[in-house]
Design a protein around this motif. Structure first.
Motif, PDB file in Angstrom:
ATOM      1  N   VAL A  26      33.934 -19.289 -11.795  1.00 21.11           N
ATOM      2  CA  VAL A  26      32.983 -18.656 -12.578  1.00 21.11           C
ATOM      3  C   VAL A  26      33.782 -17.861 -13.958  1.00 21.11           C
ATOM      4  N   CYS A  27      33.480 -17.981 -15.082  1.00 19.77           N
ATOM      5  CA  CYS A  27      33.978 -17.036 -16.169  1.00 19.77           C
ATOM      6  C   CYS A  27      33.610 -15.559 -15.826  1.00 19.77           C
ATOM      7  N   CYS A  30      31.718 -14.426 -19.332  1.00 17.57           N
ATOM      8  CA  CYS A  30      30.347 -14.902 -19.711  1.00 17.57           C
ATOM      9  C   CYS A  30      29.341 -15.536 -18.633  1.00 17.57           C
ATOM     10  N   THR A  32      30.058 -18.371 -17.158  1.00 19.47           N
ATOM     11  CA  THR A  32      29.916 -19.734 -17.160  1.00 19.47           C
ATOM     12  C   THR A  32      30.668 -20.433 -16.123  1.00 19.47           C
ATOM     13  N   PRO A  33      29.811 -21.554 -15.309  1.00 22.39           N
ATOM     14  CA  PRO A  33      30.485 -22.020 -14.014  1.00 22.39           C
ATOM     15  C   PRO A  33      31.187 -23.157 -14.477  1.00 22.39           C
ATOM     16  N   ALA A  34      32.611 -23.499 -13.829  1.00 22.22           N
ATOM     17  CA  ALA A  34      33.372 -24.701 -14.139  1.00 22.22           C
ATOM     18  C   ALA A  34      32.831 -25.785 -13.082  1.00 22.22           C
ATOM     19  N   GLU A  35      32.432 -26.788 -13.495  1.00 22.98           N
ATOM     20  CA  GLU A  35      31.792 -27.888 -12.755  1.00 22.98           C
ATOM     21  C   GLU A  35      33.030 -28.741 -12.059  1.00 22.98           C
ATOM     22  N   GLN A  38      39.402 -26.900 -14.240  1.00 21.15           N
ATOM     23  CA  GLN A  38      39.462 -26.914 -15.491  1.00 21.15           C
ATOM     24  C   GLN A  38      40.870 -26.188 -15.781  1.00 21.15           C
ATOM     25  N   TRP A  41      41.259 -23.478 -18.517  1.00 19.05           N
ATOM     26  CA  TRP A  41      40.864 -22.217 -18.346  1.00 19.05           C
ATOM     27  C   TRP A  41      41.859 -21.210 -18.623  1.00 19.05           C
ATOM     28  N   CYS A  54      36.952 -18.933 -19.310  1.00 18.22           N
ATOM     29  CA  CYS A  54      36.533 -20.431 -19.826  1.00 18.22           C
ATOM     30  C   CYS A  54      37.089 -20.539 -21.442  1.00 18.22           C
ATOM     31  N   ASN A  56      36.012 -20.835 -24.101  1.00 18.32           N
ATOM     32  CA  ASN A  56      35.416 -20.167 -25.195  1.00 18.32           C
ATOM     33  C   ASN A  56      35.786 -18.705 -25.306  1.00 18.32           C
ATOM     34  N   CYS A  57      35.619 -18.221 -24.030  1.00 20.40           N
ATOM     35  CA  CYS A  57      36.179 -16.719 -23.979  1.00 20.40           C
ATOM     36  C   CYS A  57      37.486 -16.364 -23.997  1.00 20.40           C
TER      37      CYS A  57
END
Length: 74
Positions: A26-27, A30, A32-35, A38, A41, A54, A56-57
């Motif tokens: 999880v980021c 923010c 956001t969970p990683a499915e 990643q 990341w 993540c 984006n962050c």
């Protein structure tokens, strides 16, 4: 198992229960969970605790990350 910001053992690595299931990231910024795993990341160790960010962050804060500023300064 989900890794949240601040989850750590004394060695600085995330603890996993006795299972073969991979942890879900999880980021830390923010939420956001990683499915899936990643590879893009970013992982940062702050005060001995691993934080995952993540794409984006990480992109939005790359200069702070490169200067090694803790995420609290972003």
């Amino acid at each position: 198992m989900t890794i949240h910001p601040g989850d750590s053992d004394h060695s600085g690595s995330a603890r996993c229960p006795d299972t073969t299931e991979a942890p879900h990231l999880v980021c830390a910024q923010c939420g956001t969970p990683a499915e899936d795993p990643q590879p893009t990341w970013t992982c940062s160790v702050e005060n001995g605790i691993r934080h995952y960010f993540c794409d984006n962050c990480a992109r939005a804060n790359i200069r702070a990350i490169e200067r090694r500023l803790d995420s609290a300064w972003w």
